[in-house]
Design a protein around this motif. Structure first.
Motif, PDB file in Angstrom:
ATOM      1  N   ALA A  57      64.720 -11.121  47.682  1.00 48.57           N
ATOM      2  CA  ALA A  57      64.716 -10.760  49.023  1.00 48.57           C
ATOM      3  C   ALA A  57      65.658  -9.701  49.541  1.00 48.57           C
ATOM      4  O   ALA A  57      65.682  -9.525  50.774  1.00 48.57           O
ATOM      5  CB  ALA A  57      65.482 -12.195  49.688  1.00 48.57           C
ATOM      6  N   SER A  58      66.065  -8.714  48.687  1.00 51.14           N
ATOM      7  CA  SER A  58      66.891  -7.732  49.048  1.00 51.14           C
ATOM      8  C   SER A  58      66.113  -6.497  49.565  1.00 51.14           C
ATOM      9  O   SER A  58      66.704  -5.547  50.077  1.00 51.14           O
ATOM     10  CB  SER A  58      67.980  -7.232  48.093  1.00 51.14           C
ATOM     11  OG  SER A  58      67.230  -6.882  46.998  1.00 51.14           O
ATOM     12  N   SER A  59      64.900  -6.331  49.185  1.00 51.07           N
ATOM     13  CA  SER A  59      64.115  -5.190  49.830  1.00 51.07           C
ATOM     14  C   SER A  59      62.513  -5.712  50.015  1.00 51.07           C
ATOM     15  O   SER A  59      62.101  -6.689  49.478  1.00 51.07           O
ATOM     16  CB  SER A  59      64.379  -4.238  49.119  1.00 51.07           C
ATOM     17  OG  SER A  59      63.466  -4.135  47.655  1.00 51.07           O
ATOM     18  N   ASN A 136      58.182 -17.037  44.576  1.00 45.95           N
ATOM     19  CA  ASN A 136      58.708 -16.246  43.367  1.00 45.95           C
ATOM     20  C   ASN A 136      57.914 -14.723  43.748  1.00 45.95           C
ATOM     21  O   ASN A 136      56.664 -14.464  43.412  1.00 45.95           O
ATOM     22  CB  ASN A 136      57.897 -16.828  42.192  1.00 45.95           C
ATOM     23  CG  ASN A 136      58.428 -18.124  41.662  1.00 45.95           C
ATOM     24  OD1 ASN A 136      59.444 -18.030  41.431  1.00 45.95           O
ATOM     25  ND2 ASN A 136      57.425 -18.683  41.393  1.00 45.95           N
ATOM     26  N   ASN A 137      58.924 -13.976  44.261  1.00 48.70           N
ATOM     27  CA  ASN A 137      58.563 -12.679  44.549  1.00 48.70           C
ATOM     28  C   ASN A 137      59.198 -11.422  43.813  1.00 48.70           C
ATOM     29  O   ASN A 137      58.583 -10.406  43.794  1.00 48.70           O
ATOM     30  CB  ASN A 137      58.974 -12.646  46.084  1.00 48.70           C
ATOM     31  CG  ASN A 137      58.802 -10.944  46.957  1.00 48.70           C
ATOM     32  OD1 ASN A 137      57.609 -10.612  46.834  1.00 48.70           O
ATOM     33  ND2 ASN A 137      60.155 -10.396  46.953  1.00 48.70           N
ATOM     34  N   GLY A 138      60.289 -11.870  43.310  1.00 49.88           N
ATOM     35  CA  GLY A 138      61.229 -10.571  42.693  1.00 49.88           C
ATOM     36  C   GLY A 138      60.263 -10.133  41.397  1.00 49.88           C
ATOM     37  O   GLY A 138      59.832 -11.048  40.671  1.00 49.88           O
ATOM     38  N   GLY A 201      51.980  -2.774  31.031  1.00 51.30           N
ATOM     39  CA  GLY A 201      52.646  -4.006  30.943  1.00 51.30           C
ATOM     40  C   GLY A 201      52.682  -4.682  31.997  1.00 51.30           C
ATOM     41  O   GLY A 201      52.945  -6.011  32.023  1.00 51.30           O
ATOM     42  N   TYR A 202      52.990  -4.052  33.140  1.00 48.57           N
ATOM     43  CA  TYR A 202      52.829  -4.631  34.499  1.00 48.57           C
ATOM     44  C   TYR A 202      51.705  -5.494  34.578  1.00 48.57           C
ATOM     45  O   TYR A 202      51.731  -6.788  35.234  1.00 48.57           O
ATOM     46  CB  TYR A 202      52.993  -3.700  35.542  1.00 48.57           C
ATOM     47  CG  TYR A 202      53.004  -4.049  37.076  1.00 48.57           C
ATOM     48  CD1 TYR A 202      54.224  -4.948  37.467  1.00 48.57           C
ATOM     49  CD2 TYR A 202      52.058  -3.766  37.963  1.00 48.57           C
ATOM     50  CE1 TYR A 202      54.067  -5.198  38.894  1.00 48.57           C
ATOM     51  CE2 TYR A 202      52.270  -4.487  39.304  1.00 48.57           C
ATOM     52  CZ  TYR A 202      53.189  -5.168  39.730  1.00 48.57           C
ATOM     53  OH  TYR A 202      53.199  -5.488  40.968  1.00 48.57           O
ATOM     54  N   CYS A 203      50.542  -4.911  34.460  1.00 53.83           N
ATOM     55  CA  CYS A 203      49.183  -5.574  34.731  1.00 53.83           C
ATOM     56  C   CYS A 203      49.125  -7.218  33.782  1.00 53.83           C
ATOM     57  O   CYS A 203      48.779  -8.005  34.260  1.00 53.83           O
ATOM     58  CB  CYS A 203      48.142  -4.848  34.196  1.00 53.83           C
ATOM     59  SG  CYS A 203      47.623  -3.615  35.360  1.00 53.83           S
ATOM     60  N   GLN A 237      53.708  -1.177  51.220  1.00 53.09           N
ATOM     61  CA  GLN A 237      54.849  -0.353  51.518  1.00 53.09           C
ATOM     62  C   GLN A 237      56.192  -1.185  51.167  1.00 53.09           C
ATOM     63  O   GLN A 237      56.206  -2.190  51.512  1.00 53.09           O
ATOM     64  CB  GLN A 237      55.044   0.147  52.992  1.00 53.09           C
ATOM     65  CG  GLN A 237      53.924   1.119  53.373  1.00 53.09           C
ATOM     66  CD  GLN A 237      54.068   1.339  54.685  1.00 53.09           C
ATOM     67  OE1 GLN A 237      54.640   0.706  55.705  1.00 53.09           O
ATOM     68  NE2 GLN A 237      52.762   2.173  55.395  1.00 53.09           N
ATOM     69  N   SER A 238      57.066  -0.649  50.339  1.00 54.12           N
ATOM     70  CA  SER A 238      58.329  -1.328  49.965  1.00 54.12           C
ATOM     71  C   SER A 238      59.017  -0.282  48.822  1.00 54.12           C
ATOM     72  O   SER A 238      58.549   0.835  48.959  1.00 54.12           O
ATOM     73  CB  SER A 238      57.726  -2.521  49.019  1.00 54.12           C
ATOM     74  OG  SER A 238      57.311  -2.044  47.634  1.00 54.12           O
ATOM     75  N   GLN A 239      59.955  -0.917  48.228  1.00 50.86           N
ATOM     76  CA  GLN A 239      60.763  -0.068  47.280  1.00 50.86           C
ATOM     77  C   GLN A 239      60.102   0.020  46.072  1.00 50.86           C
ATOM     78  O   GLN A 239      60.592   0.466  44.968  1.00 50.86           O
ATOM     79  CB  GLN A 239      62.074  -0.604  47.214  1.00 50.86           C
ATOM     80  CG  GLN A 239      62.938  -0.461  48.613  1.00 50.86           C
ATOM     81  CD  GLN A 239      63.051   0.795  49.055  1.00 50.86           C
ATOM     82  OE1 GLN A 239      63.333   1.717  48.475  1.00 50.86           O
ATOM     83  NE2 GLN A 239      62.534   0.998  50.510  1.00 50.86           N
TER      84      GLN A 239
END
Ligand code: NAD
Length: 336
Positions: A57-59, A136-138, A201-203, A237-239
């Motif tokens: 939730a920080s960005s 569950n977003n992080g 790895g992310y996929c 758009q995000s970090q």
């Protein structure tokens, strides 16, 4: 009479198909979600007063979820690692909504510290009495070619995106089955359904999440009021690029690139909340041409592979040439 029907159909069918084609070309979400946003429950009515726990939730998407849910009147638990950033997000929530200080709990949490998840869940239940929705977003993404990437990076991604999410879900779900209701919403990705170079790895982590939750959902058919929902955004758009894994653990990304071509965070989050308010099990959220990929992968995989190979080659060439991999799909790769 027959003639009248044939003539009406000869007009109706092409017009109907044309409307669908136009919707499809200009849409930024799948039809179920778009229909819910037109004719379904409004998030500000359905989510008011509910207790929602947001990780990451920080960005980025998580931060925007906090702001829009605060405006809906949801009570919030804000979790990520950086407590000061969470307090900043909390202050903004309170300034822009009718929520009171007690309605927003800042709860630092590291998804990698799985032994802490039971205690954090107990803290939330002690504070609010229950949890209605876990989002569950992080998570973190990746920018590196597999041939150059340490296996430790693949492990780091799995530990964070997959096992961190599974671990928190494992703590929260029994509480929801006891109550007989609740929602577990997990932010997957376009690459949870398809593949994209520079993010092997992310996929894999996002495909793993899709498989995990798609198998969990039918285990819960005795709990019809428990929603398992997967959110599959395209570029937003995000970090996320600033925080990506690269070839080595702890090696920062060289350049972040432009965010302009990506979907605004507020639009993505609005559609997510529409989906949650309407019990949508899988949400495809992306601007064109990315949304076309979801349909191609679903209905025409041979065509999808053809396009993926073309664009993927370009993406790898650009990455090797030091051009931003995301925004450079349609530009000429640098040669020096
Ligand atoms: N932005 C996109 O284009 C995009 C597209 C598809 C899916 N997603 C997914 O959306 C989610 C949110 O990402 P974002 O785009 O807002 O990126 P972001 O980097 O802005 O936000 C990620 C959040 O996760 C948190 N986080 C990272 N490691 C953590 C850890 N060990 N413990 C707890 N929290 C941790 C960060 O602190 C941050 O709050 C991610 O799961 C990402 O995979 C993003």
């Amino acid at each position: 009479m027959d003639c009248w029907i044939v003539s009406a159909l000869s007009w109706f069918i092409p017009v109907y198909l044309l409307i669908h084609l136009l919707c499809f070309l200009f849409a930024d979400a799948d039809f179920t979600l778009l229909w819910a946003s037109l004719a379904g429950h409004k998030p500000e009515r359905k989510l008011k007063g509910l207790v929602v726990w947001i990780t990451g939730a920080s960005s980025g998407i998580g931060e925007e979820l906090a702001y829009q849910l605060a405006k809906c009147g949801s009570r919030l638990i804000l979790s990520a690692r950086r407590e000061d950033e969470l307090h900043r997000v909390k202050r903004h929530c309170l300034e822009t909504s009718d929520l009171k200080d007690d309605d927003v709990l800042v709860l630092p949490l590291d998804l990698l510290e799985r032994t802490s998840h039971e205690e954090r869940t107990k803290t939330v239940i002690r504070y609010f009495g229950h949890i209605d929705i876990l989002i569950n977003n992080g998570g973190r993404s990746q920018r590196s070619l597999f041939l150059e990437t340490s296996v430790d990076v693949c492990q780091g991604l799995m530990e964070l995106n997959f096992l961190g999410t599974v671990s928190l879900t494992k703590q929260v779900l029994p509480h929801m089955t006891q109550r007989g209701r609740g929602s577990i919403v997990t932010v997957s990705s376009l690459v949870g359904l398809a593949g994209a170079p520079l993010a092997t790895g992310y996929c894999a982590t996002k495909h793993a999440l899709q498989g995990f939750f798609n198998a969990l959902r039918p285990e819960l058919t005795d709990y019809p009021k428990i929603l398992i929902s997967m959110v599959c955004p395209g570029p937003v758009q995000s970090q996320i690029i600033s925080n990506v894994f690269t070839e080595e653990l702890n090696k920062p990304v060289a350049s972040v690139g432009s965010q302009e071509h990506k979907m605004p965070t507020s639009r993505c989050v609005h559609l997510m909340l529409v989906g949650i308010a309407n019990g949508v099990k899988e949400m495809w959220i992306a601007q064109q041409p990315f949304l076309l990929f979801y349909y191609a992968w679903q209905y025409a995989p041979t065509f999808a592979w053809f396009i993926t190979d073309l664009l993927g080659r370009k993406r790898v060439q650009n990455f090797k040439a030091g051009v931003d991999a995301d925004s450079a799909y349609f530009t000429k790769p640098k040669t020096s």
